[in-house]
Design a protein around this motif. Sequence first.
Motif, PDB file in Angstrom:
ATOM      1  N   TYR A  28      62.339  32.532  -2.486  1.00 48.81           N
ATOM      2  CA  TYR A  28      61.140  31.706  -2.503  1.00 48.81           C
ATOM      3  C   TYR A  28      60.840  31.110  -3.885  1.00 48.81           C
ATOM      4  O   TYR A  28      59.770  30.539  -4.092  1.00 48.81           O
ATOM      5  CB  TYR A  28      59.937  32.526  -2.023  1.00 48.81           C
ATOM      6  CG  TYR A  28      59.580  33.638  -2.978  1.00 48.81           C
ATOM      7  CD1 TYR A  28      58.613  33.457  -3.957  1.00 48.81           C
ATOM      8  CD2 TYR A  28      60.216  34.867  -2.907  1.00 48.81           C
ATOM      9  CE1 TYR A  28      58.288  34.476  -4.837  1.00 48.81           C
ATOM     10  CE2 TYR A  28      59.902  35.878  -3.772  1.00 48.81           C
ATOM     11  CZ  TYR A  28      58.942  35.680  -4.741  1.00 48.81           C
ATOM     12  OH  TYR A  28      58.631  36.683  -5.621  1.00 48.81           O
ATOM     13  N   LEU A  31      58.086  28.193  -4.956  1.00 47.56           N
ATOM     14  CA  LEU A  31      57.063  27.882  -3.963  1.00 47.56           C
ATOM     15  C   LEU A  31      55.699  28.337  -4.461  1.00 47.56           C
ATOM     16  O   LEU A  31      55.572  29.379  -5.111  1.00 47.56           O
ATOM     17  CB  LEU A  31      57.369  28.563  -2.632  1.00 47.56           C
ATOM     18  CG  LEU A  31      58.579  28.051  -1.868  1.00 47.56           C
ATOM     19  CD1 LEU A  31      58.827  28.909  -0.631  1.00 47.56           C
ATOM     20  CD2 LEU A  31      58.404  26.608  -1.465  1.00 47.56           C
ATOM     21  N   THR A  32      54.696  27.560  -4.141  1.00 49.82           N
ATOM     22  CA  THR A  32      53.335  27.916  -4.540  1.00 49.82           C
ATOM     23  C   THR A  32      52.749  28.913  -3.541  1.00 49.82           C
ATOM     24  O   THR A  32      53.281  29.105  -2.441  1.00 49.82           O
ATOM     25  CB  THR A  32      52.442  26.659  -4.590  1.00 49.82           C
ATOM     26  OG1 THR A  32      52.326  26.144  -3.254  1.00 49.82           O
ATOM     27  CG2 THR A  32      53.017  25.604  -5.512  1.00 49.82           C
ATOM     28  N   GLN A  35      51.930  27.153  -0.349  1.00 44.39           N
ATOM     29  CA  GLN A  35      53.094  26.921   0.505  1.00 44.39           C
ATOM     30  C   GLN A  35      53.505  28.194   1.239  1.00 44.39           C
ATOM     31  O   GLN A  35      53.865  28.149   2.416  1.00 44.39           O
ATOM     32  CB  GLN A  35      54.263  26.378  -0.325  1.00 44.39           C
ATOM     33  CG  GLN A  35      54.062  24.953  -0.788  1.00 44.39           C
ATOM     34  CD  GLN A  35      55.135  24.514  -1.778  1.00 44.39           C
ATOM     35  OE1 GLN A  35      55.558  25.300  -2.644  1.00 44.39           O
ATOM     36  NE2 GLN A  35      55.565  23.265  -1.659  1.00 44.39           N
ATOM     37  N   GLU A  38      51.130  28.652   4.037  1.00 49.38           N
ATOM     38  CA  GLU A  38      51.464  27.725   5.121  1.00 49.38           C
ATOM     39  C   GLU A  38      52.652  28.254   5.930  1.00 49.38           C
ATOM     40  O   GLU A  38      52.661  28.196   7.159  1.00 49.38           O
ATOM     41  CB  GLU A  38      51.805  26.351   4.539  1.00 49.38           C
ATOM     42  CG  GLU A  38      52.224  25.319   5.568  1.00 49.38           C
ATOM     43  CD  GLU A  38      52.701  24.027   4.938  1.00 49.38           C
ATOM     44  OE1 GLU A  38      53.300  23.224   5.684  1.00 49.38           O
ATOM     45  OE2 GLU A  38      52.508  23.808   3.735  1.00 49.38           O
ATOM     46  N   PHE A  97      60.666  24.838   7.888  1.00 44.86           N
ATOM     47  CA  PHE A  97      59.920  24.891   6.635  1.00 44.86           C
ATOM     48  C   PHE A  97      60.848  24.645   5.454  1.00 44.86           C
ATOM     49  O   PHE A  97      60.481  23.976   4.492  1.00 44.86           O
ATOM     50  CB  PHE A  97      59.215  26.246   6.485  1.00 44.86           C
ATOM     51  CG  PHE A  97      58.293  26.296   5.313  1.00 44.86           C
ATOM     52  CD1 PHE A  97      56.992  25.835   5.413  1.00 44.86           C
ATOM     53  CD2 PHE A  97      58.715  26.799   4.085  1.00 44.86           C
ATOM     54  CE1 PHE A  97      56.137  25.870   4.330  1.00 44.86           C
ATOM     55  CE2 PHE A  97      57.868  26.832   3.000  1.00 44.86           C
ATOM     56  CZ  PHE A  97      56.573  26.372   3.118  1.00 44.86           C
ATOM     57  N   ASN A 101      60.503  21.987   2.595  1.00 43.91           N
ATOM     58  CA  ASN A 101      60.319  22.568   1.263  1.00 43.91           C
ATOM     59  C   ASN A 101      61.655  23.155   0.807  1.00 43.91           C
ATOM     60  O   ASN A 101      61.920  24.337   1.025  1.00 43.91           O
ATOM     61  CB  ASN A 101      59.254  23.666   1.298  1.00 43.91           C
ATOM     62  CG  ASN A 101      57.922  23.148   1.760  1.00 43.91           C
ATOM     63  OD1 ASN A 101      57.223  22.482   1.024  1.00 43.91           O
ATOM     64  ND2 ASN A 101      57.572  23.433   3.009  1.00 43.91           N
TER      65      ASN A 101
END
Length: 193
Positions: A28, A31-32, A35, A38, A97, A101
């Motif tokens: 990951y 990623l924020t 995110q 989400e 996803f 992303n």
Amino acid sequence: MAKAEKATAIAELKSEFEGSNGAVLTEYRGLTVAQLKELRTNLGANAKFAVVKNTLTKIAAADAGVDEEFRALLEGPSAIAFVTGDVVEAAKGLRDFAKANPLLVIKGGFIDGKSMDAGQVGQLADLESREVLLAKLAGAMKGSMAKAAATFNALPTQAAQLAEALRAKREAAGETAEAVDAAPADADAVPAE
């Protein structure tokens, strides 16, 4: 992290491995938090997405009987989606996803006692959902049963049609024979006047 906290984390991870139908390992990095939130929402109720510590996860996976291939993938920042429902649906959610992303990288998975690499998880995501596959199977079975019923129904119908044709042929042959019997014996002879 204190020793007691580590033991608790290992026990929780082991429980997740044992209680899930599958686990998909991801990276990951980048990623924020928004995110990740989400992603957790998109996975739904049948999957739990958790950021994990590799060392503790390796221990928990070994305790849960997860094979070495999966444990070897635990490098770098790792997060695991523990799936308790339809594994295909969760794999699709992760794949979709990851397309949106690119920072989410699917490393591999562990499903029903078997390790899978990233390509195999992608192939799993390409499958149709369990409900669709069951519906197709039911439709195929219904179609087969309908064909069998039509075949079984056709046999008596064909037999009845054959019997009717034979009766009509005999009747026509019988009329011809009666017509021949009713004719004079010497049909070529001309009556005398």
